[in-house]
Enzyme design. Structure first.
Site, short mmCIF file in Angstrom:
data_model
loop_
_atom_site.label_atom_id
_atom_site.label_comp_id
_atom_site.label_asym_id
_atom_site.label_seq_id
_atom_site.Cartn_x
_atom_site.Cartn_y
_atom_site.Cartn_z
N SER A 126 -4.39 9.53 18.80
CA SER A 126 -4.43 8.80 17.79
C SER A 126 -5.43 8.61 16.66
O SER A 126 -5.34 8.63 15.62
CB SER A 126 -3.79 7.43 18.05
N HIS A 177 -7.71 3.50 16.05
CA HIS A 177 -6.83 3.84 14.78
C HIS A 177 -7.61 3.69 13.41
O HIS A 177 -7.75 4.43 12.65
CB HIS A 177 -5.38 3.13 14.78
#
Length: 194
Positions: A126, A177
């Protein structure tokens, strides 16, 4: 730009870096999941464990990019890469695309090391995928001619939704993230300055 019309064979031919990354995702997932293999040992060896990184296991800053905690995790990240990666691989070329992906993922893992507790364990691509979003945002801001208006709106909307979902969904490495996104944006800014 973000719709896929290629056949499976064409996709592999046109986007070899993305195809290789997804193949690595699948092979690592199989190696860590099948009961006939020492899956837990492989997972433990490749996962990002902050304490072990602090003790010198530096490879754990890169290997978590290719490890996933379950099939849904693998599927979501690989699907995101298939949707958002090809346009960048085509625009940047193979070496630069791979550099953006890996540097963003490693930067996300370094931020995780610095900001999360020593016992923190992290896996997943991610951070690297958010790096692609960050790169697109940089492109939309500083190289508007490289993206269509619709492409810019699509990527900005999806990036915004993804950031919001980061804070809503459980068991998400928020640090990875956000810092993956920032890293991708900064890489884009540096490239576009040149």
């Amino acid at each position: 730009m973000f719709t896929r019309t290629e056949s499976f064979r064409e996709f592999i031919l046109f986007y070899p870096v993305i195809s290789l990354i997804i193949l690595i995702h699948l092979l690592v997932f199989l190696a860590t999941s099948l009961p006939i293999l020492p899956g837990n040992e492989i997972f433990s060896l490749l996962a990002g464990v902050n304490l072990y990184i602090m003790e010198g296991e530096i490879w754990r800053l890169a290997t978590p990019i290719f490890v996933h905690s379950g099939f849904a995790h693998l599927l979501f990240n690989s699907f995101s890469l298939v949707l958002f990666g090809p346009a960048l691989e085509r625009m940047l070329g193979k070496p630069r695309f791979l550099a953006v992906y890996l540097i963003s993922g490693i930067a996300a893992n370094v931020a995780t090391l610095l900001l999360e507790p020593p016992a923190y364990v992290h896996v997943g691509s991610s951070g690297a995928i958010f790096g692609l979003f960050g790169f697109y945002i940089s492109m939309a801001m500083y190289q508007k001619h490289m993206l269509s208006r619709e492409g810019s709106q699509t990527i900005l909307t999806i990036a915004a939704i993804s950031v919001v979902m980061t804070f809503i969904q459980p068991n998400i490495n928020i640090t990875a993230h956000i810092f993956g996104l920032i890293a991708g944006f900064l890489i884009g800014r540096l490239l576009f300055k040149k």
